[in-house]
Design an enzyme around this catalytic site. Structure first.
Site, short mmCIF file in Angstrom:
data_model
loop_
_atom_site.label_atom_id
_atom_site.label_comp_id
_atom_site.label_asym_id
_atom_site.label_seq_id
_atom_site.Cartn_x
_atom_site.Cartn_y
_atom_site.Cartn_z
CB SER A 138 -1.18 0.11 1.11
OG SER A 138 -1.83 -1.30 1.64
N1 SAH Z 1 -0.25 -4.64 3.45
C1 SAH Z 1 -0.17 -5.20 2.75
C2 SAH Z 1 -1.54 -5.13 2.04
C3 SAH Z 1 -0.68 -6.48 0.88
S1 SAH Z 1 -2.17 -6.35 -0.97
C4 SAH Z 1 1.19 -4.73 2.18
O1 SAH Z 1 1.65 -3.18 2.47
O2 SAH Z 1 2.26 -5.49 1.76
C5 SAH Z 1 -3.65 -7.33 -0.11
C6 SAH Z 1 -2.53 -8.42 0.58
O3 SAH Z 1 -4.26 -9.51 0.98
C7 SAH Z 1 -2.78 -8.98 -0.89
O4 SAH Z 1 -1.52 -10.37 -0.69
C8 SAH Z 1 -3.69 -10.39 -1.25
O5 SAH Z 1 -2.50 -11.76 -1.82
C9 SAH Z 1 -4.46 -10.74 0.52
N2 SAH Z 1 -5.08 -11.46 0.71
C10 SAH Z 1 -6.65 -11.04 0.19
N3 SAH Z 1 -7.11 -12.01 0.25
C11 SAH Z 1 -6.82 -12.49 1.18
C12 SAH Z 1 -7.51 -13.62 2.53
N4 SAH Z 1 -8.70 -14.07 1.78
N5 SAH Z 1 -7.05 -14.16 3.29
C13 SAH Z 1 -5.93 -13.26 3.62
N6 SAH Z 1 -5.44 -12.18 2.58
C14 SAH Z 1 -6.09 -12.31 1.91
#
Ligand code: SAH
Length: 229
Positions: free
Chosen positions: A76
């Site tokens: 993000s």
């Molecule tokens: N805060 C993280 C955001 C990553 S983007 C960062 O700064 O890197 C959001 C993440 O949510 C992705 O890695 C995606 O794989 C994950 N995601 C999506 N659906 C999910 C679920 N049901 N359970 C766990 N993770 C999930």
């Protein structure tokens, strides 16, 4: 980077190659946009964001936007990380649930700002990389698992705070149920036609209060209580 063996919080090298870029990120993207929680500002001033992206993207790590972390997912934008963390009103005593570990940058910030973090990532390769980073930085108050975070983490509930890092079609009831009395959740929710709003949900006296923090853009929450894969 040095680890202070007596503390759970790592001691970072404040004079790394990216120190100037990090300072500029804090003043131009965080403070200028009215983030005022001193703990959030202090923690983000120290955490080496460039250590959470691939080598080819390190020089962009402090720019004002999201970046690819592979598997079609993104780290993000720094301001969004600051806003979500500030929104949780952390004092340091909280047990936090995070859904969507991704690269682990937000997780590490939560672990420094709260007592204990439970985090779930759906994509194994991302989760394993994040776990390696938590080890490298010596954080011992993070428990991570790979799986469908849309189910929450019933065995460890209730949580004082919940941060959802991916957009849900609506606020899943299961998250509200796993929030403690007086607890706060921050979650991006789709509002239709490709738009999303960032919501703060507070559970108080068995009622649920919702505040809209404004438009945002997150990858999707994929799972049983989210979108289909
Ligand atoms: N805060 C993280 C955001 C990553 S983007 C960062 O700064 O890197 C959001 C993440 O949510 C992705 O890695 C995606 O794989 C994950 N995601 C999506 N659906 C999910 C679920 N049901 N359970 C766990 N993770 C999930």
């Amino acid at each position: 980077m040095l680890i202070n063996a007596n503390k759970m919080t790592p001691v970072f090298d404040d004079n790394d190659t990216y120190a100037v870029a990090r300072k500029r990120m804090i003043s131009e993207q965080i403070i200028s946009r009215h983030i005022s929680d001193k703990r959030v500002i202090d923690i983000m001033s120290r955490v080496p964001r460039h250590e959470f992206v691939d080598d080819a993207l390190k020089d962009q790590a402090y720019t004002d936007g999201p970046l690819s972390i592979g598997e079609g997912q993104t780290i993000s934008q720094p301001f969004i990380v600051a806003l979500m963390t500030e929104t949780l009103l952390l004092s340091g005593a909280e047990k936090v649930l995070e859904i969507g570990t991704g690269c682990g940058y937000q997780t590490l910030i939560l672990a420094m700002a709260a007592r204990q973090v439970y985090t779930i990532e759906r994509i194994k390769s991302l989760g394993l990389k994040a776990r390696t980073r938590f080890k490298k930085f010596g954080l011992k108050n993070i428990v991570m698992r790979i799986g469908d975070g849309s189910l929450g983490w019933a065995e460890a509930a209730p949580f004082d705070r919940i941060l959802i890092a991916c957009a849900a079609p609506q606020v899943p009831d299961i998250f509200v149920k796993q929030l403690s009395e007086g607890g706060i959740m921050v979650i991006p929710v789709s509002t239709g036609s490709g738009h999303q709003d960032l919501l703060r949900i507070t559970r108080k006296n068995n009622s649920v209060f919702t505040e809209n923090l404004g438009a945002c853009h997150f990858v999707k929450l994929v799972g049983r209580h989210g979108y289909q894969a």
